[in-house]
Design a protein around this motif. Structure first.
Motif, short mmCIF file in Angstrom:
data_model
loop_
_atom_site.label_atom_id
_atom_site.label_comp_id
_atom_site.label_asym_id
_atom_site.label_seq_id
_atom_site.Cartn_x
_atom_site.Cartn_y
_atom_site.Cartn_z
N THR A 165 0.83 -1.20 0.00
CA THR A 165 0.00 0.00 0.00
C THR A 165 0.87 1.25 0.00
N TYR A 166 0.61 2.12 -0.97
CA TYR A 166 1.34 3.39 -1.09
C TYR A 166 0.72 4.46 -0.21
N ASP A 167 -0.55 4.76 -0.41
CA ASP A 167 -1.26 5.79 0.35
C ASP A 167 -2.53 5.15 0.89
N PRO A 168 -2.62 4.88 2.19
CA PRO A 168 -3.78 4.19 2.73
C PRO A 168 -5.11 4.88 2.46
N ALA A 169 -5.08 6.18 2.15
CA ALA A 169 -6.31 6.92 1.91
C ALA A 169 -6.85 6.72 0.49
N ALA A 170 -6.01 6.30 -0.45
CA ALA A 170 -6.42 6.18 -1.85
C ALA A 170 -7.12 4.85 -2.08
N LYS A 171 -7.99 4.79 -3.08
CA LYS A 171 -8.88 3.65 -3.28
C LYS A 171 -8.53 2.77 -4.48
N GLY A 172 -7.57 3.20 -5.31
CA GLY A 172 -7.27 2.45 -6.53
C GLY A 172 -6.16 1.45 -6.34
N GLY A 173 -5.72 0.87 -7.48
CA GLY A 173 -4.64 -0.10 -7.45
C GLY A 173 -4.80 -1.17 -8.50
N CYS A 174 -4.19 -2.32 -8.24
CA CYS A 174 -4.25 -3.47 -9.16
C CYS A 174 -4.58 -4.72 -8.37
N THR A 175 -5.23 -5.65 -9.02
CA THR A 175 -5.37 -7.01 -8.51
C THR A 175 -4.73 -7.96 -9.50
N VAL A 176 -4.34 -9.14 -9.02
CA VAL A 176 -3.66 -10.14 -9.84
C VAL A 176 -4.40 -11.45 -9.72
N LEU A 177 -4.73 -12.05 -10.87
CA LEU A 177 -5.35 -13.37 -10.91
C LEU A 177 -4.34 -14.36 -11.46
N GLN A 178 -4.20 -15.51 -10.82
CA GLN A 178 -3.42 -16.59 -11.40
C GLN A 178 -4.39 -17.61 -11.96
N LEU A 179 -4.23 -17.91 -13.25
CA LEU A 179 -5.13 -18.82 -13.96
C LEU A 179 -4.38 -20.06 -14.40
N ASP A 180 -5.06 -21.21 -14.41
CA ASP A 180 -4.44 -22.40 -14.99
C ASP A 180 -4.71 -22.42 -16.48
N ARG A 181 -4.26 -23.45 -17.15
CA ARG A 181 -4.38 -23.48 -18.62
C ARG A 181 -5.82 -23.64 -19.08
N HIS A 182 -6.74 -23.91 -18.16
CA HIS A 182 -8.16 -23.99 -18.50
C HIS A 182 -8.90 -22.71 -18.11
N ASN A 183 -8.16 -21.70 -17.71
CA ASN A 183 -8.72 -20.42 -17.25
C ASN A 183 -9.55 -20.55 -15.98
N ASP A 184 -9.23 -21.55 -15.18
CA ASP A 184 -9.78 -21.61 -13.83
C ASP A 184 -8.90 -20.74 -12.93
N VAL A 185 -9.54 -20.01 -12.02
CA VAL A 185 -8.81 -19.10 -11.14
C VAL A 185 -8.17 -19.89 -10.01
N LEU A 186 -6.84 -19.88 -9.97
CA LEU A 186 -6.09 -20.53 -8.90
C LEU A 186 -5.96 -19.62 -7.69
N ALA A 187 -5.83 -18.32 -7.93
CA ALA A 187 -5.68 -17.36 -6.85
C ALA A 187 -6.06 -15.98 -7.35
N GLU A 188 -6.49 -15.13 -6.44
CA GLU A 188 -6.81 -13.74 -6.74
C GLU A 188 -6.40 -12.90 -5.54
N ARG A 189 -5.59 -11.87 -5.78
CA ARG A 189 -5.05 -11.11 -4.66
C ARG A 189 -4.77 -9.67 -5.09
#
Length: 456
Positions: A119-143
């Motif tokens: 976290t850069y600025d705790p007051a701000a609301k934006g950012g990025c999320t990362v999904l890890q997908l397997d070769r069938h496009n099933d979601v292994l993780a989201e963070r």
């Protein structure tokens, strides 16, 4: 892009469309010509696609993330897909890191959760999320990939497999509740060897960033500025002190320059495709951190600097960098009206050329729907996200100039009497070119679309 109804697209353009696909093996090999046929209404009311295509919903705003960090944030915007590194046991074979921006301002519906160390600025609301997908496009993780940033719109992949996320804002500490200055680029990583850095890449400038593209030959980084008011944004070049230095090297700093086209103060004044300018000048930015004055207002000398309205997409192809001016409106201060320009800058020749102009097939009294996020497709064409009123599409554009619909949003965010649909954003393809990923901005929804992509 012209206004579109439920049955297809109309578009007017001029210029050498083949320029858009320069330097891609897929384009040279195929160069699709026909499209995929009419769109079929989705009985689930989410996404209309051509026959033979199918989608999978990977993530929706408000749903819990598998990491336990909180809910999936809103305002899904720019994305990129990266091949995940294989583990020692091969468990990551075929898996993908899908990184997604969230263009949340202080009024974002679902903010990016703050996470210790990310976290850069705790007051701000934006950012990025990362999904890890397997070769069938099933979601292994989201963070969470990064939090505490603002108005994360687009960005671009680095030469070493990380994501540069761009803040499309110029908030300073103390404005609208922010505790730190904003308007920076941040580097988002995906594993312990390339972790996310919450330290902004200050030498790359503080302004309303949109997208970035790297010159693979010398490591220079080109940046677009999507300024909302006149004077409009600039086109930048960043020369790193450690060009092509790998992960973390951009923190070593460098020189930020703005493009000056001799005799041209506003790119919208150029209307004829094929118009070329030699001897482009790159002028050092006086104050990259914009401590007192936004960069586009700064003094670049008696010859001034070259501006353009709505500078958005930016990518590298062949030996050139291409960038998009999504539209220009004289009523808002531009020198002339257009509905999308694509420019090519050739560093080896130091030459800038207007290669494509989009527009409606009627007249300027009927505003067109401007091209926004774009990406190269495995068929050899271009995918374009529509951004405007009415029905929202992802359009394909072939090397021969044929425009065809690829997807249409079916989630009505209006009323039955006055329907509305959220724009598309973040279109990108998986490293193996078998899946197209795209976001619906509102309600935030990430789709994985599979089908006969190579047949277009």
């Amino acid at each position: 892009m012209a206004r579109t109804g439920a049955v297809g697209a109309a578009v007017a353009f001029s210029g050498a469309l083949s320029e858009l696909f320069a330097g891609t093996a897929a384009a040279q090999a195929t160069g699709g010509s026909s499209g995929y046929g009419p769109l079929i209404p989705d009985p689930k009311g989410l996404l209309d696609l051509p026959k033979g295509f199918r989608y999978k919903v990977l993530s929706r705003e408000g749903d819990p993330m598998s990491s336990g960090e909180g809910k999936v944030p809103s305002n899904h915007d720019g994305m990129a897909a990266f091949a995940a590194r294989r583990s020692g046991h091969g468990r990551n074979h075929g898996s993908v890191w899908l990184v997604r921006n969230h263009e949340n301002r202080m009024d974002g519906r679902v903010p990016v959760p703050t996470v210790k160390g990310l976290t850069y600025d705790p007051a701000a609301k934006g950012g990025c999320t990362v999904l890890q997908l397997d070769r069938h496009n099933d979601v292994l993780a989201e963070r969470v990939g990064i939090a505490g940033t603002s108005t994360n719109c687009a960005g671009g992949p680095s030469l070493w497999g990380t994501w540069l996320t761009c803040e499309e804002t110029e908030f300073k500490a103390g404005e609208q509740g922010h505790t730190k200055d904003h308007g920076y680029i941040f580097e988002v990583g995906f594993d312990k060897d390339r972790p996310t850095s919450v330290e902004p890449l200050t030498a790359m400038g503080r302004f309303q960033h949109e997208a970035v593209a790297f010159d693979p030959h010398n490591g220079a980084v080109y940046e677009t500025e999507d300024a909302f008011e006149k004077p409009f944004g600039l086109f930048y070049r960043f020369l790193p002190k450690k060009p092509k230095g790998g992960y973390g090297s951009l923190h070593a700093g460098g020189r930020l320059e703005a493009m000056r086209v001799p005799g041209v103060r506003d790119l919208s004044a150029v209307t004829e495709t094929g118009t070329a300018f030699e001897g482009i000048e790159w002028v050092k930015v006086p104050d990259p951190l914009a401590k007192e004055t936004p960069i586009r207002f700064q003094d670049f000398g008696p010859k001034g600097i070259t501006h353009a309205q709505k500078l958005e997409g930016c990518y590298w192809g062949g030996r050139s960098v291409y960038f998009v001016s999504s539209y220009a409106k004289s009523a808002e201060g531009s020198a002339a009206d257009h509905y999308g320009q694509v420019w090519r800058y050739e560093p080896h020749a130091n030459r800038l050329t207007l290669v494509v102009v989009f527009g409606p097939d009627t007249d300027l009294q009927l505003p067109g729907e401007e091209p926004d996020n774009i990406c190269l497709a495995p068929s050899g064409g271009l995918m374009v996200c529509e951004d405007g009123a009415g029905a929202q599409h992802v359009f394909g554009l072939t090397r021969k100039g044929k425009v065809y619909p690829v997807a249409r949003g079916a989630q009505n965010i209006g009323t039955p009497e006055e329907p509305e649909w959220g724009e598309f954003a973040g279109v990108t393809f998986s490293p193996d070119h078998r899946t197209m990923y795209v976001n619906c901005y509102t309600p935030g929804t990430t789709f994985a679309i599979t089908g006969p992509w190579h047949h277009a």
